[in-house]
Design an enzyme around this catalytic site. Sequence first.
Site, short mmCIF file in Angstrom:
data_model
loop_
_atom_site.label_atom_id
_atom_site.label_comp_id
_atom_site.label_asym_id
_atom_site.label_seq_id
_atom_site.Cartn_x
_atom_site.Cartn_y
_atom_site.Cartn_z
N LYS A 52 0.78 1.63 -3.69
CA LYS A 52 0.50 0.31 -2.99
C LYS A 52 -0.54 -0.37 -3.53
O LYS A 52 -0.54 -1.20 -4.79
CB LYS A 52 0.55 0.50 -1.41
CG LYS A 52 1.64 0.94 -0.90
CD LYS A 52 1.41 0.78 0.49
CE LYS A 52 2.76 1.58 1.24
NZ LYS A 52 4.10 0.96 1.51
N ASP A 96 -2.13 12.34 1.84
CA ASP A 96 -1.03 11.06 1.32
C ASP A 96 -2.04 9.87 1.83
O ASP A 96 -2.06 9.31 2.94
CB ASP A 96 0.12 11.14 2.19
CG ASP A 96 1.29 9.96 1.66
OD1 ASP A 96 0.59 9.15 0.87
OD2 ASP A 96 2.48 10.39 1.80
N TYR A 135 5.30 10.13 7.19
CA TYR A 135 6.36 9.71 6.09
C TYR A 135 5.54 9.75 4.86
O TYR A 135 4.62 9.33 4.67
CB TYR A 135 6.88 8.53 6.41
CG TYR A 135 7.98 8.06 5.44
CD1 TYR A 135 9.20 8.54 5.53
CD2 TYR A 135 7.80 6.96 4.51
CE1 TYR A 135 10.17 8.05 4.65
CE2 TYR A 135 8.55 6.48 3.73
CZ TYR A 135 9.69 7.02 3.71
OH TYR A 135 10.70 6.59 2.66
N1 HOZ Z 1 8.90 2.69 3.80
C1 HOZ Z 1 8.13 1.37 3.80
C2 HOZ Z 1 7.16 1.24 4.91
N2 HOZ Z 1 6.47 2.43 5.28
C3 HOZ Z 1 9.26 0.18 3.99
C4 HOZ Z 1 9.35 -0.13 2.60
C5 HOZ Z 1 10.24 -1.48 2.46
O1 HOZ Z 1 11.07 -1.67 3.32
O2 HOZ Z 1 9.91 -2.31 1.50
#
Ligand code: HOZ
Length: 430
Positions: A267, A239, A144
């Site tokens: 992050k 990534d 992802y």
């Molecule tokens: N896409 C996020 C984790 N891989 C989730 C982000 C969220 O819900 O804050």
Amino acid sequence: MSRQRSQRLYAEARKYIPGGVNSPVRAFRGVGGEPLFFESGEGAWLTDADGNHYIDYVGAWGPLILGHRHPAVIEALQRQLEKGLGYGASTEAEVRLAEEVCRLVPSIEQLRLVTSGTEATMSAIRLARGFTGRDAVVKFEGCYHGHVDGLLVKAGSGALTLGAPDSPGVPEGYSGLTHVLPYNDIAALEEYFTANGTNTACVIIEPVAGNMNCVPAQAKALSRLRALCNEYETVLIFDEVMTGFRVALGGAQSIFGIEPDLTTLGKVIGGGLPVGAFGGSREIMSRIAPEGPVYQAGTLAGNPLAVTAGLATLEAIQAPGFFESLQERAQTMLGELRSRAAAASVPFTASQAGAMFGLFFSEEESICSFEQVMACNIEHFRSFFHGMLDNGVYLAPSAYEAGFISAAHGEREIELTLAAAEKAFAAIQP
Ligand code: HOZ
């Protein structure tokens, strides 16, 4: 434990926010039940709206490697607050953050700050296309890279949790340029490059997949990928939004000893505030506006508060032995979890990359492919998740998200986690 206030807030939230949440995984659809609303965090702990306390293994989905409200981050933010929230113009802090990232990640000679991981991957792909003059992009099944149109194809994370790894709303024209290959499959890589290598702008990969649970790439698959990208002059993008400054100080690329052409970050470099970045060699990065023709911009890019939190975090994680001790703690905890699962006769295994981990309800010894992830026992995960929650441990509410441990997780937290796990494993119906 009462969750009445969370329940009330969720009912209200659903009136004004689709699904009651601002990011889908938070809705608990992957595990059933209703989401918690949180009030505060301190160290390794979260407190919900009803005053219940939980040991937190989500860590805001990765950034909080120091735990909640680390004093160095809070103090730095307070100092910046006295000076202003943002100027929409350059500051010294962003130069320092960029300098620090370039020093710690040798493959990055220059970087551009953005405000999220999605923005970072989207911009990196545009840059790769602008640099090569080619259109095709390769991604891997279950990886992802944010909710970029062209990358929402066989995507992990929330898309996978909701059972919709391909999203409506993405025109065929975009997704048709994205080729999806199986993770850790060298034969598929070679076959793809032989047929399409010369048309391919870039390959984007999570070197440790963190959005189909936590699945590290195999070193031989990554080095073959590096060699093929060299041979076909295709840009290799790592990534590292999740893994950057999380699995090791130099990111996953330092563990594998493989340098990508571009890296995306997020992050940890924002210390819990919204920051993303993409960077690489000066040659490629010089194609970005205003130096080059590939356009990219952002009002909040390099926001001084976010950059300040990131800088304070990067400084703290360079303390001697920081990653060794985190790694050791995670390893101990995961080993003990395995023993407790075995004692309860629950098929279970775990993966680890530095301060990132995965929990799999599976008979397999180790998990390295998307198929293996999909074959895990979801019912067992759901039961375990709720067992842990009821015993004061907050895990990601999805079987497809990685777990994160922070420097604030001490012996007491690990012991409490293991005691909770013993009960949660015992409650799993065979
Ligand atoms: N896409 C996020 C984790 N891989 C989730 C982000 C969220 O819900 O804050």
